[in-house]
Motif scaffolding. Structure first.
Motif, PDB file in Angstrom:
ATOM      1  N   ILE B 190       0.688  -1.405  -0.193  1.00  0.00           N
ATOM      2  CA  ILE B 190      -0.009  -0.088   0.070  1.00  0.00           C
ATOM      3  C   ILE B 190       0.718   1.374  -0.122  1.00  0.00           C
ATOM      4  CG2 ILE B 190      -1.573   1.316   1.368  1.00  0.00           C
ATOM      5  CD1 ILE B 190      -3.134  -0.971   0.529  1.00  0.00           C
ATOM      6  N   VAL B 191       1.932   1.076   0.722  1.00  0.00           N
ATOM      7  CA  VAL B 191       2.586   2.438   0.882  1.00  0.00           C
ATOM      8  C   VAL B 191       3.354   2.808  -0.573  1.00  0.00           C
ATOM      9  CG1 VAL B 191       4.811   3.697   2.070  1.00  0.00           C
ATOM     10  CG2 VAL B 191       3.165   1.957   3.288  1.00  0.00           C
ATOM     11  N   ALA B 192       3.935   1.722  -0.934  1.00  0.00           N
ATOM     12  CA  ALA B 192       4.651   1.903  -2.076  1.00  0.00           C
ATOM     13  C   ALA B 192       3.767   2.332  -3.489  1.00  0.00           C
ATOM     14  CB  ALA B 192       5.380   0.797  -2.689  1.00  0.00           C
ATOM     15  N   LYS B 193       2.575   1.953  -3.375  1.00  0.00           N
ATOM     16  CA  LYS B 193       1.535   2.247  -4.207  1.00  0.00           C
ATOM     17  C   LYS B 193       1.188   3.671  -4.110  1.00  0.00           C
ATOM     18  CE  LYS B 193      -0.998  -2.093  -5.213  1.00  0.00           C
ATOM     19  NZ  LYS B 193      -2.268  -2.879  -5.019  1.00  0.00           N
ATOM     20  N   ASP B 194       1.057   3.994  -2.907  1.00  0.00           N
ATOM     21  CA  ASP B 194       0.719   5.481  -2.618  1.00  0.00           C
ATOM     22  C   ASP B 194       1.605   6.186  -3.198  1.00  0.00           C
ATOM     23  OD1 ASP B 194      -1.760   6.175  -1.265  1.00  0.00           O
ATOM     24  OD2 ASP B 194      -0.579   7.398   0.002  1.00  0.00           O
ATOM     25  N   HIS B 195       3.115   6.031  -2.938  1.00  0.00           N
ATOM     26  CA  HIS B 195       4.144   6.781  -3.427  1.00  0.00           C
ATOM     27  C   HIS B 195       4.091   6.963  -4.889  1.00  0.00           C
ATOM     28  CE1 HIS B 195       7.031   7.037   0.263  1.00  0.00           C
ATOM     29  NE2 HIS B 195       7.451   7.976  -0.702  1.00  0.00           N
ATOM     30  N   ILE B 196       3.893   5.830  -5.531  1.00  0.00           N
ATOM     31  CA  ILE B 196       3.885   6.028  -6.981  1.00  0.00           C
ATOM     32  C   ILE B 196       3.019   7.056  -7.518  1.00  0.00           C
ATOM     33  CG2 ILE B 196       3.654   4.700  -9.061  1.00  0.00           C
ATOM     34  CD1 ILE B 196       6.191   3.599  -8.135  1.00  0.00           C
ATOM     35  N   ARG B 197       1.581   6.699  -6.887  1.00  0.00           N
ATOM     36  CA  ARG B 197       0.393   7.490  -7.431  1.00  0.00           C
ATOM     37  C   ARG B 197       0.689   9.000  -7.288  1.00  0.00           C
ATOM     38  NH1 ARG B 197      -3.591   3.541  -4.425  1.00  0.00           N
ATOM     39  NH2 ARG B 197      -3.647   1.802  -5.703  1.00  0.00           N
ATOM     40  N   GLU B 198       1.233   9.284  -6.091  1.00  0.00           N
ATOM     41  CA  GLU B 198       1.188  10.597  -5.614  1.00  0.00           C
ATOM     42  C   GLU B 198       2.277  11.549  -6.665  1.00  0.00           C
ATOM     43  OE1 GLU B 198      -0.011  12.830  -3.733  1.00  0.00           O
ATOM     44  OE2 GLU B 198      -1.531  11.683  -3.174  1.00  0.00           O
ATOM     45  N   PHE B 199       3.511  10.401  -7.059  1.00  0.00           N
ATOM     46  CA  PHE B 199       4.389  11.012  -7.855  1.00  0.00           C
ATOM     47  C   PHE B 199       3.867  11.065  -9.060  1.00  0.00           C
ATOM     48  CE2 PHE B 199       8.161  10.394 -10.508  1.00  0.00           C
ATOM     49  CZ  PHE B 199       8.864  11.427 -10.384  1.00  0.00           C
ATOM     50  N   LEU B 200       3.037  10.207  -9.527  1.00  0.00           N
ATOM     51  CA  LEU B 200       2.529  10.675 -10.995  1.00  0.00           C
ATOM     52  C   LEU B 200       1.486  11.430 -11.106  1.00  0.00           C
ATOM     53  CD1 LEU B 200       1.747   6.720 -11.813  1.00  0.00           C
ATOM     54  CD2 LEU B 200       3.580   8.199 -12.642  1.00  0.00           C
ATOM     55  N   LYS B 201       0.713  11.984 -10.070  1.00  0.00           N
ATOM     56  CA  LYS B 201      -0.210  12.874 -10.038  1.00  0.00           C
ATOM     57  C   LYS B 201       0.592  14.260  -9.752  1.00  0.00           C
ATOM     58  CE  LYS B 201      -3.238  11.621  -6.621  1.00  0.00           C
ATOM     59  NZ  LYS B 201      -4.051  11.745  -5.711  1.00  0.00           N
ATOM     60  N   GLN B 202       1.746  14.226  -9.199  1.00  0.00           N
ATOM     61  CA  GLN B 202       2.450  15.513  -8.994  1.00  0.00           C
ATOM     62  C   GLN B 202       3.042  15.997 -10.592  1.00  0.00           C
ATOM     63  OE1 GLN B 202       5.485  15.411  -6.290  1.00  0.00           O
ATOM     64  NE2 GLN B 202       6.573  17.186  -7.004  1.00  0.00           N
ATOM     65  N   VAL B 203       3.611  14.783 -11.310  1.00  0.00           N
ATOM     66  CA  VAL B 203       4.037  15.089 -12.579  1.00  0.00           C
ATOM     67  C   VAL B 203       3.214  15.641 -13.456  1.00  0.00           C
ATOM     68  CG1 VAL B 203       5.149  13.819 -14.496  1.00  0.00           C
ATOM     69  CG2 VAL B 203       5.880  13.070 -12.241  1.00  0.00           C
ATOM     70  N   ASN B 204       2.014  14.916 -13.427  1.00  0.00           N
ATOM     71  CA  ASN B 204       0.893  15.503 -14.261  1.00  0.00           C
ATOM     72  C   ASN B 204       0.551  16.906 -14.039  1.00  0.00           C
ATOM     73  OD1 ASN B 204      -2.423  15.582 -14.428  1.00  0.00           O
ATOM     74  ND2 ASN B 204      -1.605  14.495 -16.027  1.00  0.00           N
ATOM     75  N   ARG B 205       0.558  17.012 -12.941  1.00  0.00           N
ATOM     76  CA  ARG B 205       0.054  18.493 -12.311  1.00  0.00           C
ATOM     77  C   ARG B 205       1.163  19.587 -12.864  1.00  0.00           C
ATOM     78  NH1 ARG B 205      -1.137  17.193  -7.125  1.00  0.00           N
ATOM     79  NH2 ARG B 205       0.933  17.978  -6.677  1.00  0.00           N
ATOM     80  N   GLU B 206       2.326  19.290 -12.512  1.00  0.00           N
ATOM     81  CA  GLU B 206       3.426  20.250 -12.752  1.00  0.00           C
ATOM     82  C   GLU B 206       3.930  20.224 -14.216  1.00  0.00           C
ATOM     83  OE1 GLU B 206       6.670  19.313 -10.233  1.00  0.00           O
ATOM     84  OE2 GLU B 206       5.218  19.703  -8.485  1.00  0.00           O
ATOM     85  N   HIS B 207       3.761  19.012 -15.075  1.00  0.00           N
ATOM     86  CA  HIS B 207       4.310  19.068 -16.235  1.00  0.00           C
ATOM     87  C   HIS B 207       3.441  18.983 -17.586  1.00  0.00           C
ATOM     88  CE1 HIS B 207       8.624  19.011 -15.087  1.00  0.00           C
ATOM     89  NE2 HIS B 207       8.109  18.414 -14.021  1.00  0.00           N
ATOM     90  N   GLY B 208       2.063  18.491 -17.279  1.00  0.00           N
ATOM     91  CA  GLY B 208       0.997  18.516 -17.947  1.00  0.00           C
ATOM     92  C   GLY B 208       1.181  17.174 -18.702  1.00  0.00           C
ATOM     93  N   THR B 209       1.912  16.027 -17.925  1.00  0.00           N
ATOM     94  CA  THR B 209       2.362  14.810 -18.730  1.00  0.00           C
ATOM     95  C   THR B 209       1.160  14.004 -19.018  1.00  0.00           C
ATOM     96  OG1 THR B 209       4.361  15.065 -17.475  1.00  0.00           O
ATOM     97  CG2 THR B 209       3.998  12.839 -18.732  1.00  0.00           C
ATOM     98  N   THR B 210       0.781  13.732 -20.121  1.00  0.00           N
ATOM     99  CA  THR B 210      -0.066  12.763 -20.613  1.00  0.00           C
ATOM    100  C   THR B 210      -0.002  11.290 -20.013  1.00  0.00           C
ATOM    101  OG1 THR B 210      -0.675  14.327 -22.401  1.00  0.00           O
ATOM    102  CG2 THR B 210      -1.519  12.093 -22.512  1.00  0.00           C
ATOM    103  N   MET B 211      -1.068  10.857 -19.532  1.00  0.00           N
ATOM    104  CA  MET B 211      -0.389   9.251 -19.244  1.00  0.00           C
ATOM    105  C   MET B 211      -1.506   8.426 -19.363  1.00  0.00           C
ATOM    106  SD  MET B 211       1.160   9.887 -15.321  1.00  0.00           S
ATOM    107  CE  MET B 211       2.227  11.272 -15.080  1.00  0.00           C
ATOM    108  N   LEU B 212      -1.156   7.191 -19.793  1.00  0.00           N
ATOM    109  CA  LEU B 212      -1.995   6.275 -20.159  1.00  0.00           C
ATOM    110  C   LEU B 212      -1.624   4.925 -19.492  1.00  0.00           C
ATOM    111  CD1 LEU B 212      -4.359   4.950 -21.930  1.00  0.00           C
ATOM    112  CD2 LEU B 212      -2.886   4.003 -23.600  1.00  0.00           C
ATOM    113  N   LEU B 213      -2.458   4.389 -18.309  1.00  0.00           N
ATOM    114  CA  LEU B 213      -1.825   3.386 -17.735  1.00  0.00           C
ATOM    115  C   LEU B 213      -2.901   2.374 -17.552  1.00  0.00           C
ATOM    116  CD1 LEU B 213      -3.018   3.364 -14.141  1.00  0.00           C
ATOM    117  CD2 LEU B 213      -2.336   5.600 -14.595  1.00  0.00           C
ATOM    118  N   THR B 214      -2.281   1.067 -17.625  1.00  0.00           N
ATOM    119  CA  THR B 214      -3.028  -0.231 -17.475  1.00  0.00           C
ATOM    120  C   THR B 214      -2.808  -0.724 -15.941  1.00  0.00           C
ATOM    121  OG1 THR B 214      -1.570  -2.106 -17.613  1.00  0.00           O
ATOM    122  CG2 THR B 214      -2.365  -0.851 -19.662  1.00  0.00           C
TER     123      THR B 214
END
Lengths: 263, 338
Positions: B190-214
């Motif tokens: 759970i903790v690792a998942k949370d870390h990754i998700r937070e990071f992805l959110k941040q990257v999307n917010r700050e850089h407008g990175t488009t993401m497609l995830l399965t």
């Protein structure tokens, strides 16, 4: 081009680091390499020592041919590791995905990602034989000869790379762990002896079908018997260029057929 | 504005052969093989505008990975068109891969035997990242993902969670406008998942990175994506917001009522009628189940309160996993959209 050169430098550096990390593995392979070189030399003397004349080729000349044939091969073998295991590791296990995701040509990555520096042991043996037999045959290490030698080694190694890449691409269409390379690898041994001792069929195969002869026999033969083999040497760049182009084309076709693994 | 990723009528077919059983079968396979064509991706069409985070789900073997592999240029489409960031991924792969990042949860993109930091340095050279950018990004990765602690460890010695953080960071080292993630949270705690998700959110917010995830974990989708695509047997079955999907799958609602005593419980039980079923959970607790298109929740509560002495009411949310189960067992969109 310069980018690829600097990338090659990076790969080589990483390779060195990995090898040094597995220290014992490295020491053992240096030891193996030295032993292999010594045994190789012993075999040469045992074998050729009994032959005083083979179809008009004298003992020293045979040694000279053999010595040269080791050089392009050993240079090629520094980069050949991944070609041999390409089908198994990259295609069947799906490691090729990672290669395709990098903005560098996939064949470049395959050739340079894994090196085998031990393979240069044979080159040491080859150079030793050349320097021992050359002067007896009136061939000295003057600038022209050295240039010619270097060019023949580079082109020969490139020719091997092209031929084995072509063989490698077969795996893109026919899934198979081992691939079709081993029998061809054995064919190289034929090229270490004067091609004129074989019948026409083998000569044609080694010159024009799977032209190992250009990487082994023709360059030193051109030096020893310029009147007969001199003109073959000019074909070496042509044959190498042709096979390299074919290899690249087939490789790119093969990648279209790559189907990756599940998930 | 033109969408960043455009996919139209995308098809991928594989030729495979059926293996016969036993030694005799294996021998026969040596010479005669029955080939058949499998359509892994079947005429998929979608568009993704810049900056969006899209979830892509479906059961194993549905065609998710095959789609991702075509979008990243690994596989050549059998037919159909892909235009991503202005490139045709397979045909212009070398230039295209400069502009994307890819994370495969099941398989690392890093070099196995060398220290993490060496892998990053190699990637820096492969992608021509300037020294200044490299330092700035490494600093940021260290800040969010705490990479610093294991930068000098060889990849093979990392735990799955550590490795995944490194893989995500590696995929973003050249700051690509598009990031593809194939099961980025698989096997993580759970903790690792949370870390990754937070990071992805941040990257999307700050850089407008488009993401497609399965993913198989719908919590990923709930956390990250407003939009969801569902694929099964190669076909795109759904494309829209998660809420819409829930609405479409949840044809029933359930409400739990706690009652004062047994007498009241019996009164409530008597409400059972056409379409409205009553389930007894305990002596004093009942669950009413009803189709959404026949009753409203308010209506049911009004009826219940009018007919019995109710102590407590709980409107039950269907757990997200139930939604997935329904999708994966093929209950999705066989009927027309209501």
């Amino acid at each position: 081009m310069t980018r690829y050169l600097s990338l090659f430098g990076q790969y080589a550096l990483q390779y060195a680091k990995v090898r040094l990390e597995y220290r014992w593995d490295f020491f053992i392979s240096v030891l193996t390499m030295t032993l292999a070189t010594v045994f190789g030399l012993a075999v040469v003397f045992l074998m050729f020592g009994r032959l005083h004349d083979l179809n008009g080729w004298r003992f020293d000349e045979l040694l000279f041919l053999y010595g040269f044939s080791l050089l392009p091969m050993s240079l090629f073998n520094v980069f050949s590791v991944n070609l041999y295991q390409f089908s198994d590791i990259y295609l069947i296990q799906g490691k090729f995905d990672r290669v395709l995701l990098r903005p560098v040509h996939s064949l470049f990555q395959i050739l340079f990602e894994q090196l085998r520096i031990e393979a240069l042991g044979d080159a040491v043996l080859g150079l030793f034989i050349l320097s021992a037999t050359g002067p007896k045959l009136g061939i000295h290490a003057n600038p022209l000869n050295v240039f010619f030698l270097c060019a023949a080694i580079l082109l020969g190694a490139l020719l091997y790379t092209a031929i084995f890449t072509i063989l490698c691409t077969v795996s893109f269409w026919f899934e198979d762990k081992v691939g079709v390379m081993p029998p061809f690898y054995n064919l190289i041994a034929f090229g270490r002896y004067p091609l004129d001792i074989y019948n026409g069929f083998i000569r044609v195969v080694l010159s024009w079908i799977v032209p190992f002869g250009f990487a082994t026999f023709y360059p030193p033969a051109a030096v020893l018997r310029p009147s007969i083999y001199g003109h073959f040497v000019w074909l070496l760049p042509v044959v190498t260029a042709g096979f390299s182009a074919a290899a690249l084309w087939l490789w790119n076709r093969g990648v279209r057929n790559y189907s990756s693994t599940g998930s | 504005m033109k969408p960043l990723i455009e996919v139209s009528e995308l098809v991928k077919e594989f030729r495979s052969f059926e293996r016969a059983q036993g030694v005799r079968g294996a021998l026969r396979d040596l010479f005669f093989r029955e080939h058949k064509t499998i359509r892994a991706v079947d005429r998929i069409t979608f568009e993704i505008p810049a900056g969006e985070m899209v979830g892509y789900i479906g059961p194993n073997g549905a065609g998710k990975s095959t789609t991702i592999k075509m979008l990243t240029g690994i596989l050549m489409p059998t037919s159909g068109l892909i235009r991503s960031n202005g490139f045709r991924p397979f045909h212009e792969r070398t230039r295209y891969t400069r502009t994307i990042g890819v994370v495969f949860g099941q398989r690392t993109q890093l070099w196995w035997d060398i220290a993490v930091v060496e892998s990053f340095r190699l990637l820096k050279n492969i992608y021509n990242v300037s020294a200044a950018d490299y330092d700035a990004r490494m600093k940021r990765f260290d800040g969010v993902l705490e990479l610093g602690r294991y930068l000098n460890t060889p990849v093979r010695k990392l735990s799955l969670g550590e490795r995944m953080r490194c893989d995500v960071a590696a995929a973003l080292l050249h700051n690509p406008p598009i990031l593809f993630l194939d099961e980025p949270t698989i096997g993580l705690d759970i903790v690792a998942k949370d870390h990754i998700r937070e990071f992805l959110k941040q990257v999307n917010r700050e850089h407008g990175t488009t993401m497609l995830l399965t993913t198989h974990d719908l919590a990923d989708i709930e956390e990250l994506c407003r939009r969801l695509m569902v694929i099964d047997k190669g076909k795109l079955l759904f494309d829209g917001p998660l809420e819409e999907l829930k609405r479409r799958l949840w044809r029933e609602h359930t409400i739990r009522f706690d009652l004062k005593d047994r007498e009241q419980a019996l009164k409530l039980e008597a409400l059972a009628s056409d379409g409205l079923t009553v389930e007894r959970l305990s002596d004093l607790s009942l669950r009413l189940r009803f189709p959404r298109d026949a009753y409203t929740t308010a209506e049911i509560i009004r009826r219940a309160v009018n007919s019995a002495d109710v102590l407590d009411i709980a409107i039950e949310e269907q757990p997200i996993d139930e939604v997935v189960k329904q999708i994966y067992s093929g209950n999705l969109l066989q009927e027309p959209v209501p």
